[in-house]
Design an enzyme around this catalytic site. Structure first.
Site, PDB file in Angstrom:
ATOM      1  N   SER A 141       0.851  -1.190   0.000  1.00  0.00           N
ATOM      2  CA  SER A 141       0.000   0.000   0.000  1.00  0.00           C
ATOM      3  C   SER A 141       0.883   1.235   0.000  1.00  0.00           C
ATOM      4  CB  SER A 141      -0.896   0.012   1.244  1.00  0.00           C
ATOM      5  OG  SER A 141      -1.553   1.261   1.401  1.00  0.00           O
ATOM      6  N   TYR A 154      -2.088  -1.099  10.277  1.00  0.00           N
ATOM      7  CA  TYR A 154      -2.115  -1.415   8.843  1.00  0.00           C
ATOM      8  C   TYR A 154      -0.859  -0.903   8.150  1.00  0.00           C
ATOM      9  CZ  TYR A 154      -3.748  -1.272   3.973  1.00  0.00           C
ATOM     10  OH  TYR A 154      -3.860  -1.429   2.612  1.00  0.00           O
TER      11      TYR A 154
END
Length: 250
Positions: A141, A154
């Site tokens: 990401s 995350y």
């Protein structure tokens, strides 16, 4: 188009939007695709019907459990006639929780799903690939570099995924196995604009190409990294964000 003709690929989390986009692009390029899903079984089965006989659904594996990871990879290889040419570690979760007061259980749930699963699936797939080579791609990401509020667990897990790929590229390279990451920006999904209108607006303003990403944009990047076009690319993080990360913050 046949960039991946004759190859067998395992896509984890194939019941979700990005997983679907990756699987469709692999199939369009000639690969046979094993579609992992844990809960989105109906979506994965619909995708398999859309692709046709070169797709199979492998449901149920909990990728936070090492034995389930090993079983999943073995099932995909068995379906591929004893061969697995590509693995895309796409499965993941993205809950929002402020770091102050975050329970350790919440931290571990995200790290195990997004990172430990990558370790276990990669290790097992590499054992299958050692005789003939292959490619492994992790979906990371842009938050691996730029964390968002409420995403400490995350962002930390995705940053570790990027470094895992670099380390794995070094150690598995001698066996003909290339390992890379794809780091998407904001990708379209049903209901996103209604749920987060202000965030979507900010993203559109930041993106150089003037639109959000699509699942097939991520799929294209994964196809490239799995194909002969990237035969000298390993340990690389391919950012797919429409140019958002190129914009200055000042």
């Amino acid at each position: 188009m046949t960039l991946l003709a004759g190859r067998t690929a395992l896509i984890t989390g194939a019941g979700g939007g990005i997983g679907r986009g990756i699987a469709l692009r692999f199939a369009e390029e000639g690969a046979a695709v094993a579609l992992h899903c844990r809960t989105a079984v109906a979506a994965a089965e619909a995708l398999a019907r859309e692709i046709g006989p070169r797709a199979v659904v492998l449901p149920g594996a909990d990728l936070t459990v090492e034995d389930d990871c090993r079983r999943l990879v073995a099932e995909a290889a068995d379906w591929g006639g004893g061969r697995l040419d590509a693995l895309v570690n796409n499965a993941g979760v993205q809950p929002v929780r402020a770091l102050p007061g975050m329970p350790t259980a919440d931290w571990r749930a995200v790290v195990d799903t997004n990172l430990t699963s990558v370790f276990a699936c990669t290790q097992t797939a590499a054992e299958v690939m050692r005789g003939h080579g292959g490619t492994i791609t992790h979906i990371a990401s842009v938050e691996a570099r730029t964390p968002a509020l409420g995403h400490a667990h995350y962002a930390a897990a995705k940053a570790a995924v990027v470094m895992h790929a670099r380390a794995a590229a070094l150690e598995y390279g001698p066996y003909g196995i290339r390992v890379n990451t794809v780091s998407p920006g904001l990708i379209e999904r049903d209901g996103l604009e209604d749920a987060w209108p202000e965030g979507v607006r900010r993203w559109r303003e930041a993106v150089a190409v003037g639109r959000l990403g699509r699942p097939e944009d991520v799929g294209d990047a994964c196809v490239f990294l799995a194909s002969h076009l990237a035969s000298w690319v390993t340990g690389h993080d391919l950012v797919v964000d429409g140019g958002a990360s190129a914009r200055a913050a000042w």
